[in-house]
Design a protein around this motif. Sequence first.
Motif, PDB file in Angstrom:
ATOM      1  N   PRO A   1       0.483  -1.323  -0.103  1.00  0.00           N
ATOM      2  CA  PRO A   1      -0.312  -0.143  -0.210  1.00  0.00           C
ATOM      3  C   PRO A   1       0.500   1.104   0.172  1.00  0.00           C
ATOM      4  O   PRO A   1       2.151   1.308   0.104  1.00  0.00           O
ATOM      5  CB  PRO A   1      -0.782  -0.409   1.438  1.00  0.00           C
ATOM      6  CG  PRO A   1       0.201  -1.035   2.427  1.00  0.00           C
ATOM      7  CD  PRO A   1       0.676  -2.059   1.740  1.00  0.00           C
ATOM      8  N   GLU A   2       0.444   2.583  -0.055  1.00  0.00           N
ATOM      9  CA  GLU A   2       0.912   4.033  -0.389  1.00  0.00           C
ATOM     10  C   GLU A   2       0.626   4.058   1.323  1.00  0.00           C
ATOM     11  O   GLU A   2       0.236   4.133   1.884  1.00  0.00           O
ATOM     12  CB  GLU A   2      -0.088   4.173  -1.177  1.00  0.00           C
ATOM     13  CG  GLU A   2       0.717   5.728  -1.597  1.00  0.00           C
ATOM     14  CD  GLU A   2      -0.407   6.611  -2.021  1.00  0.00           C
ATOM     15  OE1 GLU A   2      -0.292   8.075  -1.728  1.00  0.00           O
ATOM     16  OE2 GLU A   2      -1.042   6.232  -3.141  1.00  0.00           O
TER      17      GLU A   2
ATOM     18  N   LYS B   1      -1.381   6.594   2.434  1.00  0.00           N
ATOM     19  CA  LYS B   1      -3.252   6.252   2.372  1.00  0.00           C
ATOM     20  C   LYS B   1      -4.157   5.616   4.098  1.00  0.00           C
ATOM     21  O   LYS B   1      -3.479   4.796   4.698  1.00  0.00           O
ATOM     22  CB  LYS B   1      -3.294   5.578   1.083  1.00  0.00           C
ATOM     23  CG  LYS B   1      -4.502   5.223   1.187  1.00  0.00           C
ATOM     24  CD  LYS B   1      -4.180   4.556  -0.156  1.00  0.00           C
ATOM     25  CE  LYS B   1      -5.781   4.143  -0.531  1.00  0.00           C
ATOM     26  NZ  LYS B   1      -6.312   3.360  -2.464  1.00  0.00           N
TER      27      LYS B   1
ATOM     28  N   TYR C   1      -6.679   3.856   4.958  1.00  0.00           N
ATOM     29  CA  TYR C   1      -8.229   2.021   4.859  1.00  0.00           C
ATOM     30  C   TYR C   1      -9.017   1.577   6.002  1.00  0.00           C
ATOM     31  O   TYR C   1      -8.751   1.993   6.988  1.00  0.00           O
ATOM     32  CB  TYR C   1      -6.982   0.949   4.723  1.00  0.00           C
ATOM     33  CG  TYR C   1      -6.001   0.664   3.631  1.00  0.00           C
ATOM     34  CD1 TYR C   1      -7.145   0.485   2.300  1.00  0.00           C
ATOM     35  CD2 TYR C   1      -4.513   1.569   3.560  1.00  0.00           C
ATOM     36  CE1 TYR C   1      -5.591   0.608   1.154  1.00  0.00           C
ATOM     37  CE2 TYR C   1      -4.106   1.844   1.868  1.00  0.00           C
ATOM     38  CZ  TYR C   1      -4.631   1.336   1.384  1.00  0.00           C
ATOM     39  OH  TYR C   1      -3.595   0.902   0.235  1.00  0.00           O
TER      40      TYR C   1
ATOM     41  N   ALA D   1      -5.382  -3.733   0.883  1.00  0.00           N
ATOM     42  CA  ALA D   1      -3.838  -2.622   1.087  1.00  0.00           C
ATOM     43  C   ALA D   1      -3.138  -2.573   0.178  1.00  0.00           C
ATOM     44  O   ALA D   1      -2.419  -2.243   0.043  1.00  0.00           O
ATOM     45  CB  ALA D   1      -4.027  -2.773   2.612  1.00  0.00           C
ATOM     46  N   GLY D   2      -3.135  -4.069   0.021  1.00  0.00           N
ATOM     47  CA  GLY D   2      -2.096  -4.907  -1.600  1.00  0.00           C
ATOM     48  C   GLY D   2      -2.076  -5.946  -2.222  1.00  0.00           C
ATOM     49  O   GLY D   2      -3.496  -6.645  -1.390  1.00  0.00           O
TER      50      GLY D   2
ATOM     51  N   MET E   1      -6.972  -4.632   4.781  1.00  0.00           N
ATOM     52  CA  MET E   1      -6.757  -3.875   5.712  1.00  0.00           C
ATOM     53  C   MET E   1      -7.095  -4.980   7.687  1.00  0.00           C
ATOM     54  O   MET E   1      -8.601  -5.250   7.248  1.00  0.00           O
ATOM     55  CB  MET E   1      -6.829  -2.764   5.849  1.00  0.00           C
ATOM     56  CG  MET E   1      -6.447  -1.499   7.129  1.00  0.00           C
ATOM     57  SD  MET E   1      -4.926  -1.848   7.180  1.00  0.00           S
ATOM     58  CE  MET E   1      -3.809  -1.198   6.085  1.00  0.00           C
TER      59      MET E   1
ATOM     60  N   VAL F   1      -1.841   3.499   6.451  1.00  0.00           N
ATOM     61  CA  VAL F   1      -0.872   3.306   6.378  1.00  0.00           C
ATOM     62  C   VAL F   1       1.398   4.062   6.786  1.00  0.00           C
ATOM     63  O   VAL F   1       1.024   5.444   6.228  1.00  0.00           O
ATOM     64  CB  VAL F   1      -0.616   2.116   5.023  1.00  0.00           C
ATOM     65  CG1 VAL F   1       1.251   2.291   4.256  1.00  0.00           C
ATOM     66  CG2 VAL F   1      -1.000   1.677   4.976  1.00  0.00           C
TER      67      VAL F   1
END
Length: 125
Positions: free
Chosen positions: A41-42, A45, A47, A53-54, A67, A73
């Motif tokens: 994830p960034e 950001k 969530y 998230a990825g 998440m 994150v």
Amino acid sequence: MTTKYTPEHEWINIEDHDAAVVGITQHAQDALGDVVFVDLPEVGKTYAKGEVAGVVESVKAAADIYMPVSGEVVEVNEALRDQPDLANSDPMGEGWFFKVRITNMAEFDELMDGPAYDVLLKSES
């Protein structure tokens, strides 16, 4: 140090008061096989609990990383970009995915502890 687990086989570990570490469990790693790519994830950001998230990709399949709690994150494991196999060799340690600043501790408290996660694993086999 408190580790909790999700039904989707992520773990989350609160190491200090600022952020919690998230990764995939040994069970998830075993199911995936050799991890070849991780989409993290960034940083910065936010969530909601349950959002994707990825992604983790292996020679067998791709799986979303969810998440486990709502939050922001604050760090990602950059080593995984170059060495995605860390998720295989040490999924509960060096193979962590990201760190999150939890915004709702009640969500963390609702996750499974180790014995409850073991019951889930037994029910899935």
